[in-house]
Design an enzyme around this catalytic site. Structure first.
Site, short mmCIF file in Angstrom:
data_model
loop_
_atom_site.label_atom_id
_atom_site.label_comp_id
_atom_site.label_asym_id
_atom_site.label_seq_id
_atom_site.Cartn_x
_atom_site.Cartn_y
_atom_site.Cartn_z
N ASP A 84 15.26 30.37 -29.77
CA ASP A 84 16.70 30.10 -29.67
C ASP A 84 17.13 30.09 -28.19
OD1 ASP A 84 19.47 30.04 -30.38
OD2 ASP A 84 19.54 32.23 -30.23
N ASP A 140 21.03 30.61 -26.92
CA ASP A 140 22.11 31.55 -26.59
C ASP A 140 21.72 32.99 -26.94
OD1 ASP A 140 23.73 29.48 -25.71
OD2 ASP A 140 24.63 29.18 -27.69
#
Ligand SMILES: [Mg+2]
Length: 173
Positions: free
Chosen positions: A7, A9
């Site tokens: 991922d 963020d």
């Protein structure tokens, strides 16, 4: 090669720090990271949730995030050993897709654009390992789920936890 899903963020990029920066610019108050511990995303800035949500529509919010410590070095090594994809939600906030693409191009030059997957839902993704800070992304994943520590996920104990990129390095390299 095993497939690794990473991922952006609050895993590669310091999104929490960016919310704190934008909050300080807007309200003149520097919120400490510790004060956010254990609060879900929607509870982090009481009374100002709507304004804080709208930060994500501002220009450069995603473009100017700091890189998390050691993320570049460890990801470069992981990229040699795993079939690596960066999977990031980028539909909800219109600016986020081009800004995230530029951000990866600046900070993770060793990755090919074919390794970037910008999506609406991560339910479509499968692989052997997923590193993400949000429980709802991990819950639907088929492989081994690794929760990357962020203030808003400290209360979740049903996934294997990695606190930082050095712990990812120890576990996966
Ligand atoms: Mg995230």
């Amino acid at each position: 090669m095993k497939r690794l899903i990473v991922d952006m963020d609050d895993v590669l990029a310091d999104a929490t720090g960016q919310f704190i920066n934008f909050y300080e610019k807007e309200f003149g108050v520097l919120v400490s990271r510790e004060s956010l511990n254990g609060k879900e995303e929607m509870e982090r800035f009481p009374g100002h949730h709507k304004t804080v949500y709208e930060f994500t529509f501002q220009k450069d919010f995603f473009r100017t995030m700091e890189v998390k410590p050691q993320a570049q070095r460890v990801l470069a090594e992981l990229n040699k050993k795993y079939e690596l994809f960066i999977v990031s939600s980028a539909m909800e906030f219109p600016n986020s897709l081009p800004e995230k693409l530029e951000w990866l191009g600046e900070h993770f030059k060793f990755l090919h654009w074919k390794q970037f997957v910008f999506c609406g839902s991560k339910a479509v993704v499968y692989g052997d390992y997923m590193i993400d800070d949000l429980p709802h992304n991990l819950e639907r994943f088929n492989g081994e789920k690794l929760i990357f520590t962020a203030p808003h996920n400290l209360q979740h104990n049903h996934f294997k936890r990695v606190n930082d990129w050095l712990e990812v390095e120890k576990l996966l390299l």
